[in-house]
Design a protein around this motif. Structure first.
Motif, PDB file in Angstrom:
ATOM      1  N   MET A   1       0.849  -1.197   0.000  1.00  0.00           N
ATOM      2  CA  MET A   1       0.000   0.000   0.000  1.00  0.00           C
ATOM      3  C   MET A   1       0.885   1.247   0.000  1.00  0.00           C
ATOM      4  O   MET A   1       1.863   1.333   0.726  1.00  0.00           O
ATOM      5  CB  MET A   1      -0.915  -0.003   1.214  1.00  0.00           C
ATOM      6  N   SER A   2       0.539   2.249  -0.852  1.00  0.00           N
ATOM      7  CA  SER A   2       1.361   3.449  -0.952  1.00  0.00           C
ATOM      8  C   SER A   2       1.164   4.341   0.261  1.00  0.00           C
ATOM      9  O   SER A   2       0.116   4.348   0.902  1.00  0.00           O
ATOM     10  CB  SER A   2       1.004   4.221  -2.230  1.00  0.00           C
ATOM     11  N   THR A   3       2.214   5.115   0.574  1.00  0.00           N
ATOM     12  CA  THR A   3       2.162   6.050   1.686  1.00  0.00           C
ATOM     13  C   THR A   3       1.214   7.187   1.341  1.00  0.00           C
ATOM     14  O   THR A   3       1.251   7.723   0.236  1.00  0.00           O
ATOM     15  CB  THR A   3       3.570   6.613   1.954  1.00  0.00           C
ATOM     16  N   PRO A   4       0.323   7.620   2.248  1.00  0.00           N
ATOM     17  CA  PRO A   4      -0.606   8.705   1.927  1.00  0.00           C
ATOM     18  C   PRO A   4       0.114  10.038   1.772  1.00  0.00           C
ATOM     19  O   PRO A   4       1.217  10.241   2.268  1.00  0.00           O
ATOM     20  CB  PRO A   4      -1.542   8.723   3.143  1.00  0.00           C
ATOM     21  N   LEU A   5      -0.540  10.957   1.039  1.00  0.00           N
ATOM     22  CA  LEU A   5      -0.007  12.302   0.889  1.00  0.00           C
ATOM     23  C   LEU A   5      -0.149  13.064   2.198  1.00  0.00           C
ATOM     24  O   LEU A   5      -1.199  13.029   2.844  1.00  0.00           O
ATOM     25  CB  LEU A   5      -0.767  13.044  -0.215  1.00  0.00           C
ATOM     26  N   LEU A   6       0.909  13.766   2.564  1.00  0.00           N
ATOM     27  CA  LEU A   6       0.909  14.588   3.768  1.00  0.00           C
ATOM     28  C   LEU A   6       0.827  16.050   3.353  1.00  0.00           C
ATOM     29  O   LEU A   6       1.704  16.574   2.664  1.00  0.00           O
ATOM     30  CB  LEU A   6       2.172  14.332   4.584  1.00  0.00           C
ATOM     31  N   PHE A   7      -0.245  16.717   3.753  1.00  0.00           N
ATOM     32  CA  PHE A   7      -0.479  18.112   3.370  1.00  0.00           C
ATOM     33  C   PHE A   7       0.563  19.027   3.997  1.00  0.00           C
ATOM     34  O   PHE A   7       0.926  18.874   5.165  1.00  0.00           O
ATOM     35  CB  PHE A   7      -1.877  18.541   3.806  1.00  0.00           C
ATOM     36  N   GLU A   8       1.041  19.993   3.221  1.00  0.00           N
ATOM     37  CA  GLU A   8       1.932  21.013   3.774  1.00  0.00           C
ATOM     38  C   GLU A   8       1.309  22.396   3.720  1.00  0.00           C
ATOM     39  O   GLU A   8       1.147  23.047   4.729  1.00  0.00           O
ATOM     40  CB  GLU A   8       3.289  21.030   3.058  1.00  0.00           C
ATOM     41  N   ARG A   9       0.924  22.871   2.522  1.00  0.00           N
ATOM     42  CA  ARG A   9       0.306  24.200   2.479  1.00  0.00           C
ATOM     43  C   ARG A   9      -0.470  24.405   1.184  1.00  0.00           C
ATOM     44  O   ARG A   9      -0.215  23.768   0.168  1.00  0.00           O
ATOM     45  CB  ARG A   9       1.356  25.306   2.628  1.00  0.00           C
ATOM     46  N   GLN A  10      -1.427  25.323   1.248  1.00  0.00           N
ATOM     47  CA  GLN A  10      -2.242  25.696   0.105  1.00  0.00           C
ATOM     48  C   GLN A  10      -1.469  26.694  -0.748  1.00  0.00           C
ATOM     49  O   GLN A  10      -0.906  27.664  -0.243  1.00  0.00           O
ATOM     50  CB  GLN A  10      -3.557  26.323   0.581  1.00  0.00           C
ATOM     51  N   LEU A  11      -1.427  26.464  -2.072  1.00  0.00           N
ATOM     52  CA  LEU A  11      -0.719  27.368  -2.972  1.00  0.00           C
ATOM     53  C   LEU A  11      -1.668  28.263  -3.768  1.00  0.00           C
ATOM     54  O   LEU A  11      -1.289  29.352  -4.180  1.00  0.00           O
ATOM     55  CB  LEU A  11       0.163  26.571  -3.936  1.00  0.00           C
ATOM     56  N   SER A  12      -2.867  27.778  -4.030  1.00  0.00           N
ATOM     57  CA  SER A  12      -3.889  28.565  -4.723  1.00  0.00           C
ATOM     58  C   SER A  12      -5.233  27.939  -4.398  1.00  0.00           C
ATOM     59  O   SER A  12      -5.312  26.974  -3.628  1.00  0.00           O
ATOM     60  CB  SER A  12      -3.641  28.572  -6.242  1.00  0.00           C
ATOM     61  N   ALA A  13      -6.287  28.453  -4.979  1.00  0.00           N
ATOM     62  CA  ALA A  13      -7.620  27.957  -4.642  1.00  0.00           C
ATOM     63  C   ALA A  13      -7.766  26.459  -4.917  1.00  0.00           C
ATOM     64  O   ALA A  13      -8.465  25.757  -4.176  1.00  0.00           O
ATOM     65  CB  ALA A  13      -8.672  28.741  -5.423  1.00  0.00           C
ATOM     66  N   SER A  14      -7.099  25.974  -5.957  1.00  0.00           N
ATOM     67  CA  SER A  14      -7.262  24.566  -6.354  1.00  0.00           C
ATOM     68  C   SER A  14      -6.004  23.731  -6.203  1.00  0.00           C
ATOM     69  O   SER A  14      -6.022  22.540  -6.526  1.00  0.00           O
ATOM     70  CB  SER A  14      -7.714  24.488  -7.827  1.00  0.00           C
ATOM     71  N   VAL A  15      -4.911  24.311  -5.727  1.00  0.00           N
ATOM     72  CA  VAL A  15      -3.626  23.600  -5.705  1.00  0.00           C
ATOM     73  C   VAL A  15      -3.019  23.666  -4.310  1.00  0.00           C
ATOM     74  O   VAL A  15      -2.922  24.751  -3.712  1.00  0.00           O
ATOM     75  CB  VAL A  15      -2.626  24.208  -6.719  1.00  0.00           C
ATOM     76  N   ASP A  16      -2.631  22.517  -3.789  1.00  0.00           N
ATOM     77  CA  ASP A  16      -1.863  22.519  -2.552  1.00  0.00           C
ATOM     78  C   ASP A  16      -0.610  21.669  -2.706  1.00  0.00           C
ATOM     79  O   ASP A  16      -0.489  20.863  -3.628  1.00  0.00           O
ATOM     80  CB  ASP A  16      -2.694  22.086  -1.338  1.00  0.00           C
ATOM     81  N   LEU A  17       0.348  21.909  -1.818  1.00  0.00           N
ATOM     82  CA  LEU A  17       1.617  21.192  -1.818  1.00  0.00           C
ATOM     83  C   LEU A  17       1.567  20.107  -0.763  1.00  0.00           C
ATOM     84  O   LEU A  17       1.250  20.365   0.399  1.00  0.00           O
ATOM     85  CB  LEU A  17       2.777  22.147  -1.533  1.00  0.00           C
ATOM     86  N   CYS A  18       1.883  18.874  -1.179  1.00  0.00           N
ATOM     87  CA  CYS A  18       1.890  17.725  -0.286  1.00  0.00           C
ATOM     88  C   CYS A  18       3.220  16.994  -0.430  1.00  0.00           C
ATOM     89  O   CYS A  18       4.045  17.332  -1.279  1.00  0.00           O
ATOM     90  CB  CYS A  18       0.745  16.769  -0.637  1.00  0.00           C
ATOM     91  N   TYR A  19       3.414  15.997   0.405  1.00  0.00           N
ATOM     92  CA  TYR A  19       4.587  15.136   0.290  1.00  0.00           C
ATOM     93  C   TYR A  19       4.152  13.678   0.333  1.00  0.00           C
ATOM     94  O   TYR A  19       3.264  13.300   1.096  1.00  0.00           O
ATOM     95  CB  TYR A  19       5.582  15.393   1.429  1.00  0.00           C
ATOM     96  N   ARG A  20       4.762  12.873  -0.500  1.00  0.00           N
ATOM     97  CA  ARG A  20       4.707  11.429  -0.361  1.00  0.00           C
ATOM     98  C   ARG A  20       6.130  10.966  -0.092  1.00  0.00           C
ATOM     99  O   ARG A  20       7.002  11.063  -0.956  1.00  0.00           O
ATOM    100  CB  ARG A  20       4.138  10.762  -1.608  1.00  0.00           C
ATOM    101  N   GLN A  21       6.377  10.551   1.133  1.00  0.00           N
ATOM    102  CA  GLN A  21       7.737  10.239   1.582  1.00  0.00           C
ATOM    103  C   GLN A  21       8.643  11.442   1.292  1.00  0.00           C
ATOM    104  O   GLN A  21       8.418  12.509   1.846  1.00  0.00           O
ATOM    105  CB  GLN A  21       8.214   8.933   0.945  1.00  0.00           C
ATOM    106  N   SER A  22       9.652  11.319   0.426  1.00  0.00           N
ATOM    107  CA  SER A  22      10.587  12.421   0.182  1.00  0.00           C
ATOM    108  C   SER A  22      10.214  13.299  -1.003  1.00  0.00           C
ATOM    109  O   SER A  22      10.943  14.237  -1.332  1.00  0.00           O
ATOM    110  CB  SER A  22      11.998  11.844  -0.059  1.00  0.00           C
ATOM    111  N   VAL A  23       9.089  13.018  -1.645  1.00  0.00           N
ATOM    112  CA  VAL A  23       8.768  13.681  -2.912  1.00  0.00           C
ATOM    113  C   VAL A  23       7.693  14.747  -2.724  1.00  0.00           C
ATOM    114  O   VAL A  23       6.581  14.440  -2.278  1.00  0.00           O
ATOM    115  CB  VAL A  23       8.311  12.645  -3.954  1.00  0.00           C
TER     116      VAL A  23
END
Length: 293
Positions: A1-23
């Motif tokens: 099973m893949s590691t879930p996305l970890l939310f970091e911050r909102q960049l725009s109304a429809s786009v946010d920055l997340c991490y999957r492990q180191s990516v």
């Protein structure tokens, strides 16, 4: 099973920055579509028009260590394709790209990522450049790789937009528009005739040098038809590794070959010359015909 996305911050109304492990991954949720884009490799990981499944396939065993190229999606192969240089398929898919722009419109989102020369790239390919990948995501996915020569001399490049397209059963799928001849990578590049389409009952690794600009992937089991329109390419590479090769790939699901077909916009040999100040663009458009009805 893949590691879930970890939310970091909102960049725009429809786009946010997340991490999957180191990516680091851009997650897009717009009324017209949903998508994810890895900054590592400028790599489209998923794209789905609203109320439709993803057009692109990602391996459940993809490695998210920000060093290993990601298996699936749409890798950026540049400045060469295949074994034309080392590492295989170039260095762009192994580099961390920079976010340059996000533009939201009523019909979708445009994301631009950029990469330029570095000490690491110069050791592999001693040229100055500015590469920009533009993802225009509406009810279809437009991906363009525009590379500008910022050096003082000509240089030559190859590359590919290596789309893994989702199918329910590759052995029942077919691709039309490939033309009437191909180079068979299972036969040392031997030129062979083709009937204008290709099926996948056996492994396929072919360079179609006379392919149409628009190719269509028919997936009867999944009741889906995906069109792929390429620009700036000299060929269309069609690939499915089959079961034996899939099992040997650590980052490929053992049954992964059953769930994708690759249709690549390719410059198969690294002989496209770009002069100082000039820009060369390689582009592909992925469209689920059902989403546009």
């Amino acid at each position: 099973m893949s590691t879930p996305l970890l939310f970091e911050r909102q960049l725009s109304a429809s786009v946010d920055l997340c991490y999957r492990q180191s990516v680091p991954i851009l997650r897009i949720n717009h009324p017209s579509c949903a998508a994810t884009i890895s900054l590592f490799g400028a790599h489209l990981l998923s794209f789905a028009p609203t109320s439709e499944p993803s057009l692109v396939w990602m391996s459940r065993n993809a490695i998210y260590d920000a060093q290993t190229p990601l298996r699936g999606g749409v890798p950026i192969c540049w400045p060469w394709f295949g074994q034309s240089g080392s590492p295989s398929h170039g260095f762009a898919r192994r580099q961390m790209w920079q976010l340059a722009q996000i533009d939201e419109q009523p019909d979708g989102v445009t994301v631009q990522l950029q990469l330029s020369e570095s000490e690491q790239s110069m050791a592999l390919w001693p040229h100055c450049f500015m590469a920009t990948v533009t993802f225009t995501l509406t009810q279809k996915a437009d991906i363009s790789l525009a590379v500008t020569n910022t050096d003082q001399h000509d240089w030559a490049m190859g590359g590919a937009l290596h789309s893994y397209l989702t199918v329910a059963d590759s052995e029942q799928a077919s691709v039309n528009g490939v033309g009437n001849q191909y180079l068979d990578n299972f036969s040392a590049g031997e030129k062979k005739p083709a009937p204008g389409h290709v099926t996948f009952e056996a492994p396929v690794d072919r360079i179609y040098t006379g392919a149409h600009d628009t190719l269509s992937l028919t997936d009867p089991v999944g009741s889906r038809r995906i069109t792929v329109t390429n620009q700036g390419a000299t060929s269309a590479v069609i690939w499915n590794p089959g079961q034996a090769a899939s099992v040997k790939m650590a980052d490929m699901d053992d049954d992964g070959y059953q769930h994708f077909v690759c249709i690549e916009a390719a410059l198969e040999t690294p002989n496209t010359v770009v002069s100082p100040g000039q820009t060369y663009t390689l582009a592909t458009t992925l469209c689920d015909e059902k989403a546009l009805r």
